[in-house]
Design a protein around this motif. Structure first.
Motif, PDB file in Angstrom:
ATOM      1  N   ILE A 163     -20.933  -4.512 -22.514  1.00  0.00           N
ATOM      2  CA  ILE A 163     -19.165  -5.332 -21.989  1.00  0.00           C
ATOM      3  C   ILE A 163     -19.048  -6.522 -22.320  1.00  0.00           C
ATOM      4  N   GLY A 164     -17.526  -6.918 -22.801  1.00  0.00           N
ATOM      5  CA  GLY A 164     -16.898  -8.019 -22.944  1.00  0.00           C
ATOM      6  C   GLY A 164     -15.673  -8.035 -22.634  1.00  0.00           C
ATOM      7  N   THR A 165     -14.743  -8.141 -23.691  1.00  0.00           N
ATOM      8  CA  THR A 165     -13.456  -8.149 -23.830  1.00  0.00           C
ATOM      9  C   THR A 165     -12.940  -6.600 -24.233  1.00  0.00           C
ATOM     10  N   GLY A 166     -11.949  -6.806 -23.937  1.00  0.00           N
ATOM     11  CA  GLY A 166     -11.392  -5.353 -24.329  1.00  0.00           C
ATOM     12  C   GLY A 166     -10.867  -5.304 -25.895  1.00  0.00           C
ATOM     13  N   PHE A 167     -10.885  -5.767 -26.437  1.00  0.00           N
ATOM     14  CA  PHE A 167     -10.775  -6.125 -27.708  1.00  0.00           C
ATOM     15  C   PHE A 167     -12.340  -5.861 -28.238  1.00  0.00           C
ATOM     16  N   THR A 168     -13.392  -6.170 -28.000  1.00  0.00           N
ATOM     17  CA  THR A 168     -14.652  -5.570 -28.432  1.00  0.00           C
ATOM     18  C   THR A 168     -15.671  -4.581 -27.087  1.00  0.00           C
ATOM     19  N   MET A 169     -14.852  -4.415 -26.740  1.00  0.00           N
ATOM     20  CA  MET A 169     -15.322  -3.009 -26.259  1.00  0.00           C
ATOM     21  C   MET A 169     -14.951  -2.056 -26.256  1.00  0.00           C
ATOM     22  N   ALA A 170     -13.571  -1.885 -27.368  1.00  0.00           N
ATOM     23  CA  ALA A 170     -12.595  -0.254 -28.186  1.00  0.00           C
ATOM     24  C   ALA A 170     -12.664  -0.680 -29.072  1.00  0.00           C
ATOM     25  N   SER A 171     -13.779  -1.661 -29.982  1.00  0.00           N
ATOM     26  CA  SER A 171     -13.881  -1.815 -31.418  1.00  0.00           C
ATOM     27  C   SER A 171     -14.915  -1.248 -32.051  1.00  0.00           C
ATOM     28  N   ASP A 172     -14.959  -0.480 -33.228  1.00  0.00           N
ATOM     29  CA  ASP A 172     -16.022  -0.273 -33.579  1.00  0.00           C
ATOM     30  C   ASP A 172     -17.019  -1.823 -34.380  1.00  0.00           C
ATOM     31  N   PHE A 173     -17.300  -2.550 -33.996  1.00  0.00           N
ATOM     32  CA  PHE A 173     -18.370  -3.461 -35.423  1.00  0.00           C
ATOM     33  C   PHE A 173     -19.949  -3.513 -34.020  1.00  0.00           C
ATOM     34  N   TYR A 174     -19.434  -3.844 -32.806  1.00  0.00           N
ATOM     35  CA  TYR A 174     -20.903  -3.209 -32.558  1.00  0.00           C
ATOM     36  C   TYR A 174     -21.419  -1.846 -32.532  1.00  0.00           C
ATOM     37  N   GLU A 175     -20.888  -1.155 -32.645  1.00  0.00           N
ATOM     38  CA  GLU A 175     -21.417   0.319 -33.142  1.00  0.00           C
ATOM     39  C   GLU A 175     -21.612   0.229 -34.017  1.00  0.00           C
ATOM     40  N   ASN A 176     -21.488  -0.059 -35.466  1.00  0.00           N
ATOM     41  CA  ASN A 176     -21.293   0.022 -36.350  1.00  0.00           C
ATOM     42  C   ASN A 176     -22.621  -0.559 -37.017  1.00  0.00           C
ATOM     43  N   ALA A 177     -22.989  -2.269 -36.412  1.00  0.00           N
ATOM     44  CA  ALA A 177     -24.120  -2.476 -36.715  1.00  0.00           C
ATOM     45  C   ALA A 177     -25.496  -2.303 -35.478  1.00  0.00           C
ATOM     46  N   PHE A 178     -25.581  -1.643 -34.369  1.00  0.00           N
ATOM     47  CA  PHE A 178     -26.293  -1.434 -34.000  1.00  0.00           C
ATOM     48  C   PHE A 178     -26.810   0.550 -34.441  1.00  0.00           C
ATOM     49  N   SER A 179     -25.839   0.925 -35.130  1.00  0.00           N
ATOM     50  CA  SER A 179     -26.260   2.611 -35.545  1.00  0.00           C
ATOM     51  C   SER A 179     -26.846   1.803 -37.328  1.00  0.00           C
ATOM     52  N   LYS A 180     -27.072   0.718 -37.533  1.00  0.00           N
ATOM     53  CA  LYS A 180     -27.981   0.766 -38.761  1.00  0.00           C
ATOM     54  C   LYS A 180     -29.030   0.631 -38.218  1.00  0.00           C
ATOM     55  N   ASN A 181     -29.745  -0.222 -37.516  1.00  0.00           N
ATOM     56  CA  ASN A 181     -31.328   0.615 -36.076  1.00  0.00           C
ATOM     57  C   ASN A 181     -31.328   1.718 -35.155  1.00  0.00           C
ATOM     58  N   ASN A 182     -30.445   1.985 -35.903  1.00  0.00           N
ATOM     59  CA  ASN A 182     -30.285   3.792 -35.048  1.00  0.00           C
ATOM     60  C   ASN A 182     -30.620   3.905 -33.675  1.00  0.00           C
ATOM     61  N   GLN A 183     -29.807   2.610 -33.169  1.00  0.00           N
ATOM     62  CA  GLN A 183     -29.515   2.122 -32.243  1.00  0.00           C
ATOM     63  C   GLN A 183     -27.679   2.883 -31.254  1.00  0.00           C
ATOM     64  N   GLU A 184     -27.624   3.628 -30.067  1.00  0.00           N
ATOM     65  CA  GLU A 184     -26.387   3.908 -29.473  1.00  0.00           C
ATOM     66  C   GLU A 184     -26.061   3.131 -29.157  1.00  0.00           C
ATOM     67  N   ILE A 185     -24.810   2.547 -28.747  1.00  0.00           N
ATOM     68  CA  ILE A 185     -23.984   1.302 -27.686  1.00  0.00           C
ATOM     69  C   ILE A 185     -22.919   2.811 -26.644  1.00  0.00           C
ATOM     70  N   ILE A 186     -23.028   2.212 -25.793  1.00  0.00           N
ATOM     71  CA  ILE A 186     -21.919   2.922 -24.808  1.00  0.00           C
ATOM     72  C   ILE A 186     -20.920   1.698 -24.462  1.00  0.00           C
ATOM     73  N   VAL A 187     -20.403   2.722 -23.634  1.00  0.00           N
ATOM     74  CA  VAL A 187     -19.305   1.252 -23.210  1.00  0.00           C
ATOM     75  C   VAL A 187     -18.189   1.785 -21.664  1.00  0.00           C
ATOM     76  N   PRO A 188     -18.067   0.904 -20.565  1.00  0.00           N
ATOM     77  CA  PRO A 188     -17.375   1.279 -19.368  1.00  0.00           C
ATOM     78  C   PRO A 188     -16.163   2.799 -20.075  1.00  0.00           C
ATOM     79  N   SER A 189     -16.297   2.867 -18.367  1.00  0.00           N
ATOM     80  CA  SER A 189     -14.865   3.440 -18.286  1.00  0.00           C
ATOM     81  C   SER A 189     -13.774   2.938 -19.010  1.00  0.00           C
ATOM     82  N   LYS A 190     -12.427   3.189 -18.893  1.00  0.00           N
ATOM     83  CA  LYS A 190     -11.150   2.873 -19.616  1.00  0.00           C
ATOM     84  C   LYS A 190     -11.106   1.709 -18.613  1.00  0.00           C
TER      85      LYS A 190
END
Length: 238
Positions: A124-151
């Motif tokens: 959870i975070g700002t709309g910009f953070t939740m809609a972007s893939d920078f968390y997903e990209n960083a976490f995927s390097k450790n085989n971790q999955e990022i999920i976000v709330p509904s729109k």
């Protein structure tokens, strides 16, 4: 001891928290209240960042952050940090254009999630953070999955962060709704932990409020900053 530069003002409440937390953790680590770390804060305009993102002017945002970091470099800092999750949307582009090392909050959060054994983590975070893939990209390097709330829930979270938390306003009804959203992510999306992906969120949500680990990105980042300040562990770049 290395001198840290902080890009603050993004938002102001979090900048104060960073300043106080860095001092407290530094004194805790050295075991003395009679010494202080050296740091420089460049407080920039959070609303300019939001406007540039809303207008999809990411190249201009990169320029803005690069200029801010170069100002810190001229002030003699050894490395710099961005004290906001949202600004990390362009972290990699900024990092390529500055001469001093930067410490990523997102990479630090991923390392903490790995340490805790979390594979599926809610964000959870700002709309910009939740809609972007920078968390997903960083976490995927450790085989971790990022999920976000509904729109719908993302829109509510973003509005309350901007209108309330960024102003230092904490309302009990807002906290109650945020916790309801988080519990839904745990129950329905099987989130094993929750990233408090806005540095103002810990002003309202505490780990004791949740039944799963809460990744306080401010605290995680501050610990990594102190490692670098005191020369603990690996080099700044790692």
């Amino acid at each position: 001891m290395r001198k840290v530069g902080i890009i603050g003002g993004t938002g102001p409440e979090a900048t104060v928290d960073y300043y106080q937390s860095i001092i407290a953790e530094y004194q805790n680590r050295i075991g003395s209240k009679e010494d202080l770390p050296e740091l420089v804060i460049n407080s920039i305009n959070m609303y300019k960042i939001f406007n540039l993102l809303e207008e999809d002017e990411k190249s201009e945002l990169v320029d803005y952050l690069v200029e801010a970091i170069q100002s810190l470099e001229r002030a003699g800092v050894d490395f710099a940090v961005l004290s906001a999750n949202t600004a990390h949307i362009v972290f990699e582009e900024v990092e390529k254009r500055v001469s001093i090392p930067l410490i990523s909050m997102i990479q630090a959060a991923s390392a903490k999630a790995k340490e805790l054994g979390l594979q599926k983590v809610g964000l959870i975070g700002t709309g910009f953070t939740m809609a972007s893939d920078f968390y997903e990209n960083a976490f995927s390097k450790n085989n971790q999955e990022i999920i976000v709330p509904s729109k719908e829930d993302q829109d509510y979270i973003h509005r309350k962060i901007v209108d309330e938390l960024e102003q230092g306003i904490v309302k009990e009804e807002t906290k109650s709704r945020f916790l309801k959203i988080i519990r839904k992510m745990v129950a329905e999306q099987k989130a094993e932990g929750i990233i408090l992906g806005c540095t103002e969120l810990p002003l309202m949500i505490k780990e004791s409020d949740l039944d799963v680990p809460a990744l306080n990105t401010t605290a995680i980042h501050v610990n990594r900053i102190l490692d670098a300040v005191l020369g603990a562990g690996e080099s700044i770049d790692d």
